[in-house]
Write a protein that holds these residues in place. Sequence first.
Motif, PDB file in Angstrom:
ATOM      1  N   SER A   1      -3.397   4.523  -2.453  1.00 43.81           N
ATOM      2  CA  SER A   1      -4.474   5.413  -1.895  1.00 43.81           C
ATOM      3  C   SER A   1      -4.282   6.788  -2.478  1.00 43.81           C
ATOM      4  CB  SER A   1      -4.420   5.058  -0.445  1.00 43.81           C
ATOM      5  OG  SER A   1      -3.072   5.986   0.129  1.00 43.81           O
TER       6      SER A   1
ATOM      7  N   THR B   1      -1.593  -1.445  -4.002  1.00 41.23           N
ATOM      8  CA  THR B   1      -2.643  -0.377  -3.967  1.00 41.23           C
ATOM      9  C   THR B   1      -2.057   0.857  -3.699  1.00 41.23           C
ATOM     10  OG1 THR B   1      -4.015  -2.294  -2.776  1.00 41.23           O
ATOM     11  CG2 THR B   1      -4.740  -0.009  -2.357  1.00 41.23           C
TER      12      THR B   1
ATOM     13  N   GLN C   1      -0.077  -7.673  -4.891  1.00 34.40           N
ATOM     14  CA  GLN C   1      -0.958  -6.582  -4.924  1.00 34.40           C
ATOM     15  C   GLN C   1      -0.376  -5.136  -4.803  1.00 34.40           C
ATOM     16  OE1 GLN C   1      -4.647  -6.590  -5.408  1.00 34.40           O
ATOM     17  NE2 GLN C   1      -4.248  -4.405  -5.361  1.00 34.40           N
TER      18      GLN C   1
ATOM     19  N   LEU D   1       0.925  -1.267   0.112  1.00 38.80           N
ATOM     20  CA  LEU D   1      -0.245   0.045   0.145  1.00 38.80           C
ATOM     21  C   LEU D   1       0.814   1.229   0.027  1.00 38.80           C
ATOM     22  CD1 LEU D   1      -2.722   1.457   0.424  1.00 38.80           C
ATOM     23  CD2 LEU D   1      -2.458   1.065   2.730  1.00 38.80           C
TER      24      LEU D   1
ATOM     25  N   PRO E   1      -3.795   6.455  -8.061  1.00 41.56           N
ATOM     26  CA  PRO E   1      -4.941   5.490  -7.599  1.00 41.56           C
ATOM     27  C   PRO E   1      -5.124   4.304  -8.775  1.00 41.56           C
ATOM     28  CG  PRO E   1      -5.279   7.422  -6.623  1.00 41.56           C
ATOM     29  CD  PRO E   1      -4.292   7.754  -7.552  1.00 41.56           C
TER      30      PRO E   1
ATOM     31  N   THR F   1      -3.563   1.025  -9.125  1.00 46.56           N
ATOM     32  CA  THR F   1      -3.980  -0.116  -8.117  1.00 46.56           C
ATOM     33  C   THR F   1      -4.269  -1.374  -9.015  1.00 46.56           C
ATOM     34  OG1 THR F   1      -4.567   1.356  -6.270  1.00 46.56           O
ATOM     35  CG2 THR F   1      -5.618  -0.714  -6.423  1.00 46.56           C
TER      36      THR F   1
END
Length: 114
Positions: free
Chosen positions: A113, A111, A109, A10, A86, A89
């Motif tokens: 934000s 991601t 993954q 993230l 974003p 993602t």
Amino acid sequence: VQLVESGGGLVQAGGSLRLSCEASGSIFSMNVMGWYRQAPGKQRELIARITGSGSTIYADSLKGRFTISRDNAKNTVYLQMNSLKPEDTAVYYCSLQQHLGDYWGQGTQVTVSS
């Protein structure tokens, strides 16, 4: 052949991440390694590919923010991602193509934000 990705996670918009993918098994020098991504509800798309000699191909929309590189001695390909948005993602996949076939990693993954 096995491909293991790492480095996802993230990150806030504007940030950077560096993905790594190590290949193991019957790896031949004449191969092409690459990065793809798949966002929810979308098709898997090419990010970049790199040959053993270092020639690269990028998706036009990502050129300039993403950089692919490789270390042949380590059978590892990298993806440096800067100025993340974003819309970046997705699950990011590593690939290896050689005369024995095409291989994929399990995905990592990423991601971003807002």
